[in-house]
Motif scaffolding. Structure first.
Motif, PDB file in Angstrom:
ATOM      1  N   THR B  51     -30.113  31.036  15.455  1.00 38.24           N
ATOM      2  CA  THR B  51     -30.966  29.937  15.907  1.00 38.24           C
ATOM      3  C   THR B  51     -30.140  28.796  16.499  1.00 38.24           C
ATOM      4  O   THR B  51     -30.513  28.208  17.512  1.00 38.24           O
ATOM      5  CB  THR B  51     -31.833  29.418  14.735  1.00 38.24           C
ATOM      6  N   THR B  52     -28.998  28.485  15.876  1.00 37.83           N
ATOM      7  CA  THR B  52     -28.212  27.342  16.377  1.00 37.83           C
ATOM      8  C   THR B  52     -27.416  27.700  17.634  1.00 37.83           C
ATOM      9  O   THR B  52     -27.136  26.842  18.458  1.00 37.83           O
ATOM     10  CB  THR B  52     -27.222  26.806  15.320  1.00 37.83           C
ATOM     11  N   MET B  53     -27.049  28.978  17.773  1.00 39.22           N
ATOM     12  CA  MET B  53     -26.297  29.381  18.961  1.00 39.22           C
ATOM     13  C   MET B  53     -27.255  29.884  20.039  1.00 39.22           C
ATOM     14  O   MET B  53     -27.852  30.957  19.897  1.00 39.22           O
ATOM     15  CB  MET B  53     -25.300  30.499  18.622  1.00 39.22           C
ATOM     16  N   GLY B 139     -34.908  28.002  27.667  1.00 38.06           N
ATOM     17  CA  GLY B 139     -34.777  29.388  27.206  1.00 38.06           C
ATOM     18  C   GLY B 139     -35.538  30.354  28.093  1.00 38.06           C
ATOM     19  O   GLY B 139     -34.986  31.365  28.557  1.00 38.06           O
ATOM     20  N   VAL B 140     -36.810  30.030  28.360  1.00 40.36           N
ATOM     21  CA  VAL B 140     -37.644  30.934  29.161  1.00 40.36           C
ATOM     22  C   VAL B 140     -37.105  31.021  30.594  1.00 40.36           C
ATOM     23  O   VAL B 140     -37.013  32.109  31.176  1.00 40.36           O
ATOM     24  CB  VAL B 140     -39.118  30.458  29.144  1.00 40.36           C
ATOM     25  N   MET B 141     -36.718  29.869  31.150  1.00 35.97           N
ATOM     26  CA  MET B 141     -36.200  29.884  32.527  1.00 35.97           C
ATOM     27  C   MET B 141     -34.872  30.641  32.607  1.00 35.97           C
ATOM     28  O   MET B 141     -34.652  31.433  33.527  1.00 35.97           O
ATOM     29  CB  MET B 141     -36.023  28.450  33.042  1.00 35.97           C
ATOM     30  N   ILE B 396     -30.580  34.027  23.851  1.00 34.03           N
ATOM     31  CA  ILE B 396     -31.713  33.179  24.261  1.00 34.03           C
ATOM     32  C   ILE B 396     -32.895  33.391  23.312  1.00 34.03           C
ATOM     33  O   ILE B 396     -33.472  32.442  22.771  1.00 34.03           O
ATOM     34  CB  ILE B 396     -32.152  33.511  25.711  1.00 34.03           C
ATOM     35  N   MET B 397     -33.232  34.669  23.074  1.00 30.92           N
ATOM     36  CA  MET B 397     -34.445  34.956  22.292  1.00 30.92           C
ATOM     37  C   MET B 397     -34.292  34.588  20.821  1.00 30.92           C
ATOM     38  O   MET B 397     -35.266  34.253  20.163  1.00 30.92           O
ATOM     39  CB  MET B 397     -34.811  36.436  22.437  1.00 30.92           C
TER      40      MET B 397
END
Lengths: 78, 556
Positions: B51-53, B139-141, B396-397
């Motif tokens: 989560t942090t990375m 993240g999504v982009m 990312i995910m």
């Protein structure tokens, strides 16, 4: 011991500011890694060791009691 | 096509894992939002680290090192190793304990109780959500762009190429709208069905994937450059300043001069065109100037953000016991080192790597975040390129999923359940509500991402600064009995006002090199919010004896 471990962690944060390696890339560790990077990799390693010492000597044992606390399904403690 | 197949296999594996973990779901709200507080040490470590990375750990670290040199490890990684573990140990375990004793699911529930103020939640909610939204968009982009750039040639009869120059999209690439939709759908499925347990397992899998692929990529690149020693020697000859934190007068600055020549050519072409056809003016390369000690030091405040991330708070509460934190506290700095050191070295090598007399990263290449992908594309085969793409998507995910679930949890618990009355919603209704909000948030983020607001990328560091500037609030809430409701408001409002002033001063994030008093702006904001909290708390009435006894019991 508890205070000593916290003192070491504060000391690590101070020596993180390594002005003595600021203007040099040498020595190259293994002929590859410049000292400014190798030193900070070592800082990461030292952080792991010191937090390991904190877990051993500064652990909040009073919170271990909470392991036995039961929590109902809606999230509320009982 | 190879890269496309690898990405599909990876996403299918992830979905399979999502289906498996959804079978463990017990159907209760506590299970959906908190995994019934049953996550053990290893899974907690993996989900906290994953989560942090973000993708920044792979592509951003390489890009920053390419731009600024190896000093970025000390600024961003080794500080994070010290400070993240401090947050887990000093704040995370305490909050887990309060969460377990008093049944909290979100940060705002804790702050409302600790500071005896319902309205504090109303003030905090938009700030916390507002600081997360840019992250979701990034993240999504980033996922859409990564897929688009790595699948060129896969379906030439379906998708035409477009654009010119370095930003051109090759024919056959999966378009941005489709790639980002695929990623959103996969994340939505495992979050929707598995809740926080689904995200914890997915994060564990994805974290292992991106750590292994980072190391493999480093090893292959190193071999292709003739070995690590040869790669380092090229840097020492042409751009030695990236191997330290200063720039000397006699440094050759080969890359800067190469970039500058390309800039001059682009500028001449730009000026020769009629005004109506010119487009954006070429940007001159920044002359390297080293890293000042104060700038370097002020980075210590950025990782404090971890103490206030709502999605991390939720992961903390999933821990089975206080002891579950031990592994995370110790191993987190080591994992940071394992991921960052190879990437930082590759970034430094990229400045000077030459194959057959040509630089691997061409002069004039202006997107540092694409350096790693470019190195892999130039030096390895499509198989490793596909695996690296899977690793980037994993990074990312593994952050996106927690953030989606956390906002769904906040809307459900801090708004709907709080104002409807806890007893008026059944357990199943809360789960349903959480799932509906997750769907809405994923859909809204996907829609906003299609507008492709480029400026959102510059907001990343400002979001970190915003969360970090609220760290004094959570630290005082946990350790300082005398911290009062008025002090909490003063802290939040001061942080918001000073953040906004400096944000405006930076041209609303447009100046990426913006420093205030030669420091990262976060240092000033944290100083101001801390001062406001302390001064106003001391000047106002202490919290009630009941609250003090509740959060600072004498027998503890």
């Amino acid at each position: 011991m508890r205070l000593f471990v916290y003192f070491l962690i504060v000391l690590l944060a101070i020596v993180h500011q390594d002005f003595w390696w600021w203007d040099t890339e040498k020595p190259l560790i293994g002929g590859v890694v410049p000292i400014g990077l190798a030193y900070h990799a070592l800082v990461s390693l030292a952080a792991a060791i010191l937090w390991g010492l904190a877990v051993k000597h500064c652990w909040p044992h009073d919170l271990d009691d909470d392991d036995a606390t039961t929590v109902s399904n809606d999230g509320a403690a009982s | 096509m190879t890269q496309f197949i690898i990405i599909c296999v990876y996403l299918a594996l992830l979905l399979g894992l999502g289906v498996l973990t959804s079978r463990m779901f017990k159907g209760t709200a506590a299970d959906y939002f908190l995994a019934s507080r049953g996550i053990g040490s290893f899974l907690l470590l993996m989900s906290l680290f994953g989560t942090t990375m973000t993708a920044f750990a792979l592509v951003g670290s390489t890009g920053e090192s390419f731009k600024e040199g190896i000093g970025v490890y000390g600024m961003m990684a080794s500080w994070s190793g010290i400070v993240h573990s401090a947050c887990f140990f000093l704040v995370g375990i305490k909050l887990w304990s309060f969460g377990k004793r008093f049944g909290y699911t979100t940060q705002i529930q804790f702050f409302r109780d600790r500071f005896e103020s319902d309205k504090l939640g109303v003030v905090l909610f938009p700030i916390l959500v507002g600081l997360i939204v840019p992250y979701l968009l990034i993240g999504v982009m980033a996922a859409g762009v990564t897929i688009e750039r790595s699948t060129g040639g896969a379906f030439p009869s379906f998708f035409a190429g477009h654009g010119v120059g370095p930003a051109a999209i090759p024919a056959g690439a999966i378009p941005f709208w489709l790639g980002s939709a695929g990623i959103c759908l996969v994340v939505l499925i495992y979050v929707f069905f598995g809740g926080v347990r689904g995200t914890a397992w997915a994060n564990a899998f994805q974290t292992i994937v991106f750590i292994i692929l980072g190391i493999v990529t480093f090893s292959v690149i190193s071999d292709e450059l003739g070995g690590a020693k040869a790669a380092t020697e090229m840097v020492l000859k042409d751009n030695p300043h990236v191997m330290r934190r200063t720039v000397r007068e006699d440094d050759p600055l080969t890359r800067y001069h190469g970039d500058h020549k390309v800039f001059e050519k682009r500028m001449a072409t730009w000026e020769s065109k009629p005004e109506s056809e010119r487009g954006a003016q070429p940007i001159a390369p920044h002359k390297p100037k080293g890293i000042s000690p104060l700038h370097f030091l002020s980075y210590m405040f950025i990782p404090l953000s971890v103490g206030m991330f709502p999605h991390l708070f939720q992961h903390w509460l999933t821990a089975k016991s206080a002891k579950s934190f031990k592994l995370s506290v110790i191993a987190h700095p080591l994992l940071i080192m394992i991921v960052w050191v190879p990437c930082v070295l590759v970034g430094a090598w990229a400045t000077s790597a030459v194959i057959d007399g040509k630089p691997v990263i061409p002069y004039g290449f202006s997107n540092p975040n694409a350096v790693l992908v470019k190195m892999v594309a130039a030096l390895t085969d499509p198989m490793l390129g596909g695996l690296l793409t899977a690793g980037i998507l994993a990074a990312i995910m593994s952050s996106l999923d927690s953030q989606f679930l956390c906002i769904g949890s906040m809307f459900t618990n801090d708004i709907v359940a709080h104002y409807a009355g806890r007893d008026r919603l059944t357990d199943k209704q809360r789960v349903l509500c959480g799932r509906i909000f997750v769907v809405i948030i994923v859909a809204a983020t996907y829609g906003l991402a299609q507008l492709r607001p480029g400026s959102v990328f510059t907001l990343g560091v400002w979001c970190f600064s915003g969360f970090a500037s609220l760290f004094p609030l959570v630290f005082a809430a946990v350790y300082w009995k005398r911290a009062t409701r008025a002090g909490a408001y003063a802290c939040v409002l001061t942080a918001a006002v000073v953040w906004w002033i400096l944000f405006a001063k930076s041209g609303y994030g447009s100046s990426r090199q913006f420093l205030f008093l030669d420091m990262m702006p976060v240092a000033t904001i944290v100083g101001a919010s801390t001062a406001a909290l302390v001064i106003v708390s001391l000047a106002t009435k202490a919290p009630s004896a009941e609250t003090v006894e509740r959060f600072f019991p004498k027998h503890k």
